[in-house]
Enzyme design. Structure first.
Site, PDB file in Angstrom:
ATOM      1  N   LYS A 277       0.835  -1.201   0.000  1.00 39.95           N
ATOM      2  CA  LYS A 277       0.000   0.000   0.000  1.00 39.95           C
ATOM      3  C   LYS A 277       0.869   1.251   0.000  1.00 39.95           C
ATOM      4  O   LYS A 277       1.994   1.224   0.495  1.00 39.95           O
ATOM      5  CB  LYS A 277      -0.860   0.031   1.274  1.00 39.95           C
ATOM      6  CG  LYS A 277      -2.017  -0.948   1.300  1.00 39.95           C
ATOM      7  CD  LYS A 277      -2.812  -0.809   2.580  1.00 39.95           C
ATOM      8  CE  LYS A 277      -3.950  -1.800   2.648  1.00 39.95           C
ATOM      9  NZ  LYS A 277      -4.985  -1.604   1.611  1.00 39.95           N
ATOM     10  N   ARG A 351     -10.355 -11.410   1.898  1.00 39.29           N
ATOM     11  CA  ARG A 351     -11.203 -12.456   1.326  1.00 39.29           C
ATOM     12  C   ARG A 351     -10.513 -13.813   1.380  1.00 39.29           C
ATOM     13  O   ARG A 351     -11.184 -14.855   1.424  1.00 39.29           O
ATOM     14  CB  ARG A 351     -11.596 -12.071  -0.116  1.00 39.29           C
ATOM     15  CG  ARG A 351     -10.433 -11.868  -1.040  1.00 39.29           C
ATOM     16  CD  ARG A 351     -10.810 -11.074  -2.283  1.00 39.29           C
ATOM     17  NE  ARG A 351     -11.052  -9.649  -2.016  1.00 39.29           N
ATOM     18  CZ  ARG A 351     -11.445  -8.765  -2.921  1.00 39.29           C
ATOM     19  NH1 ARG A 351     -11.664  -9.156  -4.176  1.00 39.29           N
ATOM     20  NH2 ARG A 351     -11.633  -7.503  -2.593  1.00 39.29           N
TER      21      ARG A 351
HETATM   22  N1  BES Z   1      -8.134  -3.703   4.363  1.00 41.57           N
HETATM   23  C1  BES Z   1      -8.283  -3.307   3.014  1.00 41.57           C
HETATM   24  C2  BES Z   1      -9.556  -2.527   2.747  1.00 41.57           C
HETATM   25  C3  BES Z   1      -9.678  -1.170   3.392  1.00 41.57           C
HETATM   26  C4  BES Z   1      -9.281  -0.039   2.719  1.00 41.57           C
HETATM   27  C5  BES Z   1     -10.247  -1.025   4.637  1.00 41.57           C
HETATM   28  C6  BES Z   1      -9.426   1.216   3.305  1.00 41.57           C
HETATM   29  C7  BES Z   1     -10.407   0.227   5.224  1.00 41.57           C
HETATM   30  C8  BES Z   1      -9.994   1.349   4.542  1.00 41.57           C
HETATM   31  C9  BES Z   1      -8.293  -4.527   2.113  1.00 41.57           C
HETATM   32  O1  BES Z   1      -7.509  -5.580   2.532  1.00 41.57           O
HETATM   33  C10 BES Z   1      -7.769  -4.102   0.782  1.00 41.57           C
HETATM   34  O2  BES Z   1      -6.639  -3.715   0.710  1.00 41.57           O
HETATM   35  N2  BES Z   1      -8.609  -4.199  -0.255  1.00 41.57           N
HETATM   36  C11 BES Z   1      -8.230  -3.835  -1.567  1.00 41.57           C
HETATM   37  C12 BES Z   1      -8.802  -4.863  -2.523  1.00 41.57           C
HETATM   38  C13 BES Z   1      -8.354  -4.687  -3.940  1.00 41.57           C
HETATM   39  C14 BES Z   1      -6.863  -4.970  -4.061  1.00 41.57           C
HETATM   40  C15 BES Z   1      -9.132  -5.638  -4.816  1.00 41.57           C
HETATM   41  C16 BES Z   1      -8.790  -2.443  -1.882  1.00 41.57           C
HETATM   42  O3  BES Z   1      -9.912  -2.148  -1.468  1.00 41.57           O
HETATM   43  O4  BES Z   1      -8.085  -1.666  -2.490  1.00 41.57           O
HETATM   44 MN    MN Z   2      -5.511  -5.385   1.894  1.00 39.50          MN
END
Ligand code: BES
Ligand code: MN
Ligand code: ZN
Length: 500
Positions: A277, A351
């Site tokens: 990230k 997931r």
């Molecule tokens: N934990 C994150 C989602 C999240 C983002 C929660 C911001 C709270 C605030 C999750 O694991 C994630 O990174 N999801 C990705 C999925 C994508 C790569 C398909 C996302 O939402 O960008």
């Molecule tokens: Mn994530």
């Protein structure tokens, strides 16, 4: 701050707290919810002078009025009561504590019940008030060295309407248990990633359940691998902190009765893994275990309330880190139900750990499964920080969720989940891919992926709390401005009650 609540009919009144609701039209006077004529008079005069109209969240402190039974009066607005209902009461209660604190008042009597509509009956009203006091008193400073001394606020709840004392005590107890459970979930979220690892989360669960009727089983990484949870192990591979799989069981109903089942994402820190990230706000990813926290807190509440149901809570817990053994984009893992999964983005890890947990939950043949997760950033974009989004194809469960949320006062919103979304999650080299082959609907695609791990016959809902799990206090006054909200614990307790 701390708050001590008790039901009393002989309070030591130095400060009386009185609710006031707004008049129906612009020129009609507000309703003062008190039996005492002097209090009524004082507050209605205040309304005439337009210093206090009873708007939602409005407070006014009448110091040294020495009228009738009260030295000071704290007037608390409820807005239009029929519209806001009990949730309006909860949000106003948060303002009470703030005002008492700034006026250095530590003992007060809250007079409720008089003139309240029937739907806001004695025990229900007392429960909501207690929940709100306990939730509003939450603060997280255990890691600071210069902790300010926490003042205790003593609130006597004086019920002026018609209701049996025993029911009120029951309402008070229930509200306090629910409030404390919400606060428990908030604390787990507020703890930083280094002090809330998967093993610590498991230990905290065991510790909190001690002495009660909740049985907690914790699997370590060896056991997780033996149990064929390849996706959970795959997410954990990049971290030096091993994963844990937490199982909570509560038996309060007949042995023949199917348990309700809650599953929660317990990702104690989400760096994104190899698909790392960006730095801004990455520290917020300590909150990526809030689905797990809601699950644990719900199970604790159910057992403390001794609900006459059977319930199971399941929390897969892991870090998501880019260590040298980490899962690489393109790697394929095998989930517990035998499905192979291509990991095309290691940041879609929630997931993956839920896939194994849902497979396991399915094997237990529960009455329903509701999973909670901070699953997608797309949910924050879609619904923001006020509504929690949920997905289900089961109409009965959807209806019960709505009813439960109405009861709890939390705001939820159903979003679409259809077969086309599932189609988009098929893999190229494996059965499934953890990211969609199609653009948009990121949250629905997350839900669609999870659907592959739940038996079609089991009512199932996926709840994405990414937008509502933390930093929601500017929206909801009893939540901390910054920090975990403990969202959905209250709704889940209601859901468990409704289903039985
Ligand atoms: N934990 C994150 C989602 C999240 C983002 C929660 C911001 C709270 C605030 C999750 O694991 C994630 O990174 N999801 C990705 C999925 C994508 C790569 C398909 C996302 O939402 O960008
Ligand atoms: Mn994530
Ligand atoms: Zn995550």
């Amino acid at each position: 701050m701390k708050v001590q609540l008790k039901i009393s009919n002989k309070p030591k009144d130095s400060c009386t707290i009185v609710f006031v609701s707004q008049g129906a039209s612009k020129n009609s006077p507000p309703t003062v919810f008190s039996k005492d004529p002097d209090i009524k008079k004082t507050l209605l005069m205040g309304a005439e002078d337009k210093i206090f109209e009873g708007k939602q969240g409005e407070v006014y402190f009448f110091r040294n009025v020495n009228t009738g039974i009260a030295k000071h009066i704290l007037a608390v607005g409820l807005g239009h009561l029929t519209k806001n209902g009990l949730e309006g009461v909860r949000r106003s209660v948060a303002m009470i504590l703030r005002t008492l604190k700034s006026n250095h008042i530590e003992h007060a009597a809250l007079r409720i019940g008089q003139n309240f509509p029937k739907s806001l009956s004695g025990a229900t009203l007392t429960k909501a008030v207690a929940e709100a006091f306990v939730m509003s008193a939450y603060h997280f400073d255990e890691l600071k060295s210069d902790k300010k001394e926490q003042k205790t606020f003593h609130i006597d709840i004086v019920f002026e309407g018609k209701s049996a004392g025993k029911a009120l005590e029951e309402g008070l107890r229930e509200g306090m248990i629910i409030g404390e459970s919400v606060n428990f979930a908030r604390r787990l979220g507020d703890m930083p990633g280094n002090l809330m690892t998967p093993s610590i989360l498991a230990k905290e669960t065991v510790h909190a359940a001690k002495g009660g009727k909740l049985k907690v089983t914790v699997w370590d990484l060896d056991k997780i691998k033996k149990e064929k949870m390849g996706c959970l192990a795959g997410v954990s591979a990049g971290s030096s902190e091993d994963a844990r799989f937490i199982i909570m069981e509560y038996k309060g109903g007949a042995a023949s009765k199917k348990p309700v089942c809650f599953v929660g994402k317990g990702l104690t820190f989400d760096s994104g893994g190899i698909s790392i990230k960006p730095a801004p706000a990455m520290e917020e990813m300590k909150y990526d275990m809030c689905g797990g926290a809601a699950t644990i807190a719900t199970m604790l509440a159910i057992s403390r309330l001794k609900l006459k149901i059977n319930a199971i809570g399941i929390v897969p817990s892991s870090e998501n880190m880019p260590g040298f053994s980490a899962t690489k984009p393109g790697d394929i893992h095998f989930a517990r139900n035998g499905k192979s999964v291509e990991v095309n983005n290691t940041d879609a890890e929630g997931r993956l750990i839920l896939a194994d947990a849902l497979s396991y939950a399915t094997e237990l043949k529960p009455a329903f499964i509701v999973d909670s997760a901070t699953l997608t950033g797309a949910m924050v974009i879609a619904l923001g920080d006020l509504h929690t989004g949920f997905f289900t194809k089961n109409n009965k469960l959807a209806k019960k969720m709505q009813e439960a949320a109405e009861e709890s006062g939390e705001m939820i919103w159903q979003l679409p989940l259809v077969d086309e979304h599932a189609e988009d999650m098929k893999g190229t080299y494996a059965d499934l891919s953890n990211i969609s082959s199609n653009k948009g609907a990121g949250s629905a695609h997350g839900a669609a992926f999870l659907e592959f791990f739940v038996d079609k016959d089991i009512p199932w809902a996926h709840v994405d709390i990414a937008g509502t799990a933390y930093h929601t206090g500017h929206r909801v006054s009893y939540n901390p401005k910054k920090g975990g909200s403990g969202v959905m614990v209250r709704t889940y307790v209601e859901l468990a009650k409704l289903w039985s």
